[in-house]
Design a protein around this motif. Structure first.
Motif, mmCIF file in Angstrom:
data_model
loop_
_atom_site.group_PDB
_atom_site.id
_atom_site.type_symbol
_atom_site.label_atom_id
_atom_site.label_comp_id
_atom_site.label_asym_id
_atom_site.label_seq_id
_atom_site.Cartn_x
_atom_site.Cartn_y
_atom_site.Cartn_z
ATOM 1 N N PRO A 1 -4.168 18.176 16.205
ATOM 2 C CA PRO A 1 -2.761 17.799 16.387
ATOM 3 C C PRO A 1 -2.250 16.840 15.301
ATOM 4 N N SER A 2 -3.135 15.985 14.768
ATOM 5 C CA SER A 2 -2.712 15.040 13.719
ATOM 6 C C SER A 2 -2.534 15.742 12.380
ATOM 7 N N ARG A 3 -2.950 17.023 12.298
ATOM 8 C CA ARG A 3 -2.969 17.786 11.031
ATOM 9 C C ARG A 3 -3.880 17.113 9.993
ATOM 10 N N ASP B 1 -4.268 26.829 33.580
ATOM 11 C CA ASP B 1 -4.636 27.522 32.348
ATOM 12 C C ASP B 1 -4.486 26.518 31.209
ATOM 13 N N LEU B 2 -5.615 26.100 30.654
ATOM 14 C CA LEU B 2 -5.604 25.007 29.665
ATOM 15 C C LEU B 2 -4.836 25.359 28.393
ATOM 16 N N ILE B 3 -4.609 26.646 28.159
ATOM 17 C CA ILE B 3 -3.825 27.038 26.977
ATOM 18 C C ILE B 3 -2.340 27.140 27.333
ATOM 19 N N LYS B 4 -2.047 27.886 28.403
ATOM 20 C CA LYS B 4 -0.639 28.169 28.724
ATOM 21 C C LYS B 4 0.077 27.013 29.415
ATOM 22 N N ASP B 5 -0.643 26.246 30.243
ATOM 23 C CA ASP B 5 0.024 25.244 31.086
ATOM 24 C C ASP B 5 0.115 23.847 30.468
ATOM 25 N N LEU B 6 -0.524 23.640 29.317
ATOM 26 C CA LEU B 6 -0.457 22.326 28.679
ATOM 27 C C LEU B 6 0.257 22.447 27.337
ATOM 28 N N THR B 7 1.060 21.444 27.008
ATOM 29 C CA THR B 7 1.737 21.484 25.713
ATOM 30 C C THR B 7 1.056 20.519 24.740
ATOM 31 N N VAL B 8 1.067 20.897 23.477
ATOM 32 C CA VAL B 8 0.450 20.075 22.436
ATOM 33 C C VAL B 8 1.537 19.617 21.474
ATOM 34 N N LYS B 9 1.577 18.311 21.256
ATOM 35 C CA LYS B 9 2.528 17.769 20.277
ATOM 36 C C LYS B 9 1.798 17.646 18.942
ATOM 37 N N ASN B 10 2.259 18.380 17.962
ATOM 38 C CA ASN B 10 1.633 18.311 16.636
ATOM 39 C C ASN B 10 2.365 17.312 15.762
ATOM 40 N N ALA B 11 1.598 16.624 14.921
ATOM 41 C CA ALA B 11 2.206 15.643 14.022
ATOM 42 C C ALA B 11 3.136 16.338 13.050
ATOM 43 N N ARG B 12 4.229 15.666 12.756
ATOM 44 C CA ARG B 12 5.126 16.164 11.732
ATOM 45 C C ARG B 12 4.547 15.713 10.394
ATOM 46 N N SER C 1 6.892 -4.840 26.384
ATOM 47 C CA SER C 1 5.672 -4.014 26.437
ATOM 48 C C SER C 1 6.023 -2.539 26.585
ATOM 49 N N ASN C 2 7.121 -2.238 27.319
ATOM 50 C CA ASN C 2 7.549 -0.838 27.430
ATOM 51 C C ASN C 2 8.015 -0.289 26.082
ATOM 52 N N ALA C 3 8.738 -1.127 25.315
ATOM 53 C CA ALA C 3 9.215 -0.697 23.995
ATOM 54 C C ALA C 3 8.025 -0.382 23.091
ATOM 55 N N PHE C 4 6.988 -1.219 23.176
ATOM 56 C CA PHE C 4 5.786 -0.999 22.365
ATOM 57 C C PHE C 4 5.078 0.291 22.797
ATOM 58 N N SER C 5 4.871 0.447 24.109
ATOM 59 C CA SER C 5 4.183 1.645 24.619
ATOM 60 C C SER C 5 4.953 2.922 24.274
ATOM 61 N N ASP C 6 6.296 2.868 24.374
ATOM 62 C CA ASP C 6 7.115 4.040 24.050
ATOM 63 C C ASP C 6 6.968 4.416 22.570
ATOM 64 N N ALA C 7 6.921 3.392 21.703
ATOM 65 C CA ALA C 7 6.793 3.641 20.263
ATOM 66 C C ALA C 7 5.442 4.291 19.953
ATOM 67 N N ILE C 8 4.394 3.814 20.627
ATOM 68 C CA ILE C 8 3.053 4.383 20.428
ATOM 69 C C ILE C 8 3.043 5.836 20.913
ATOM 70 N N GLU C 9 3.603 6.059 22.096
ATOM 71 C CA GLU C 9 3.606 7.403 22.679
ATOM 72 C C GLU C 9 4.358 8.402 21.796
ATOM 73 N N ALA C 10 5.477 7.942 21.211
ATOM 74 C CA ALA C 10 6.264 8.821 20.344
ATOM 75 C C ALA C 10 5.479 9.227 19.102
ATOM 76 N N ARG C 11 4.591 8.321 18.654
ATOM 77 C CA ARG C 11 3.820 8.577 17.433
ATOM 78 C C ARG C 11 2.555 9.391 17.692
ATOM 79 N N GLU C 12 2.071 9.356 18.914
ATOM 80 C CA GLU C 12 0.758 9.924 19.197
ATOM 81 C C GLU C 12 0.822 11.441 19.329
ATOM 82 N N PRO C 13 0.163 12.164 18.406
ATOM 83 C CA PRO C 13 0.116 13.616 18.575
ATOM 84 C C PRO C 13 -0.926 13.954 19.634
ATOM 85 N N GLY C 14 -0.937 15.194 20.082
ATOM 86 C CA GLY C 14 -2.000 15.588 21.009
ATOM 87 C C GLY C 14 -1.514 16.309 22.246
ATOM 88 N N ILE C 15 -2.435 16.473 23.189
ATOM 89 C CA ILE C 15 -2.156 17.235 24.402
ATOM 90 C C ILE C 15 -1.423 16.359 25.412
#
Ligand SMILES: [Zn+2]
Length: 269
Positions: A9-11, A110-121, A224-238
């Motif tokens: 996901p991080s490419r 279904d681990l392929i169809k039912d989960l979404t993966v966020k890939n890094a830009r 702390s929410n602002a920090f966690s949101d920023a991390i989550e937005a950056r984190e690629p993955g499932i």
């Protein structure tokens, strides 16, 4: 079974070899099958999960030559899912307890169809490169993947942050062992340590880890929410969040994928 190649996901964008060249070009990793001897590592209850995953990934990754503990937590999880899907298949029986009526139930995911993966830009300079089926590549809501990034907090402080890797997970596991006596049902201080590990600098300055922990402990919820949101937005993955209606009362439930023994040893029906 033959080998297979997946794209992290991080490419692979933040991994460099000792000469500064991409250690995992385009995020491509070739893996071998999960054999009995690797499965036995997962089954060992004496070892902690991060160490087990390190050991298994060391054995199943064929190329490139990488230390799996240096990989991002999100990439490691993706490799774990790839291993599962290519060894056993995508069907996984997931248990959950309804948060409204307490009914215990299970369903087939279904681990392929039912989960979404966020890939890094990709970095702007890399955007010209063509990748297969990466429709999310240009999604402007996904930030570019960089090793560190700045987060401007509502309290006026600017944090330079990074995403956690396998070595950090090992450090957190050791920290939890050290502070075991202080952990109560009401609070687990390792969450502050976890957040502190993501912080490389505060207002452009290096500060000791203990000062980072104290700073995080004093943050108000908005900060702390602002920090966690920023991390989550950056984190690629499932995205491990599942949404299911209770078969008993019909209420909607939202919960993370649970890892059970069946992840690598499915029930035969
Ligand atoms: Zn229910």
């Amino acid at each position: 079974m033959s080998t297979y190649t997946i794209t992290l996901p991080s490419r692979g964008q933040i991994y460099k070899d000792k000469d500064g060249n991409p250690a995992i070009p385009d995020g491509l990793v070739t893996m071998g099958p999960l054999r009995m001897k690797e499965q036995a590592i997962f089954a060992n209850r004496a070892s902690d999960n991060t160490k087990k995953l390190d050991e298994v990934l060391k054995r199943v990754i064929i190329s490139p030559t990488i230390d799996p503990s240096t990989l991002l937590v999100s990439d490691r999880l993706y490799l774990l899912f790839a291993l599962r899907i290519n060894t056993i298949g995508p069907e996984y029986q997931v248990p959950f307890r309804c948060e409204h009526c307490d009914a215990q139930q299970r369903f087939t995911l279904d681990l392929i169809k039912d989960l979404t993966v966020k890939n890094a830009r990709l970095d702007p300079s890399e955007d010209a490169k063509v990748f297969d089926a990466m429709t999310d590549l240009l999604d402007p809501s996904v930030p570019y993947m960089t090793e560190t990034f700045d987060v401007a907090l509502p309290n006026g402080v600017t944090i330079t942050a990074r995403l956690l890797n396998g070595n950090d997970e090992n450090a957190i596991a050791s920290y939890q062992k050290r502070i075991r006596t202080q952990i109560s049902a009401a609070s687990d201080p390792s969450i502050f340590y976890r957040m502190a590990l993501m912080i490389t600098q505060v207002n452009g300055k290096d500060i000791p880890i203990t000062d980072k922990i104290h700073m995080v402990e004093d943050w108000d919820l908005r900060t702390s929410n602002a920090f966690s949101d920023a991390i989550e937005a950056r984190e690629p993955g499932i995205d491990l969040t599942l949404r299911r209606d209770c078969v008993h009362c019909g209420a909607g439930n939202e919960f993370p994928v649970a890892f059970t023994a069946e992840f690598f040893r499915p029930r035969t029906r």
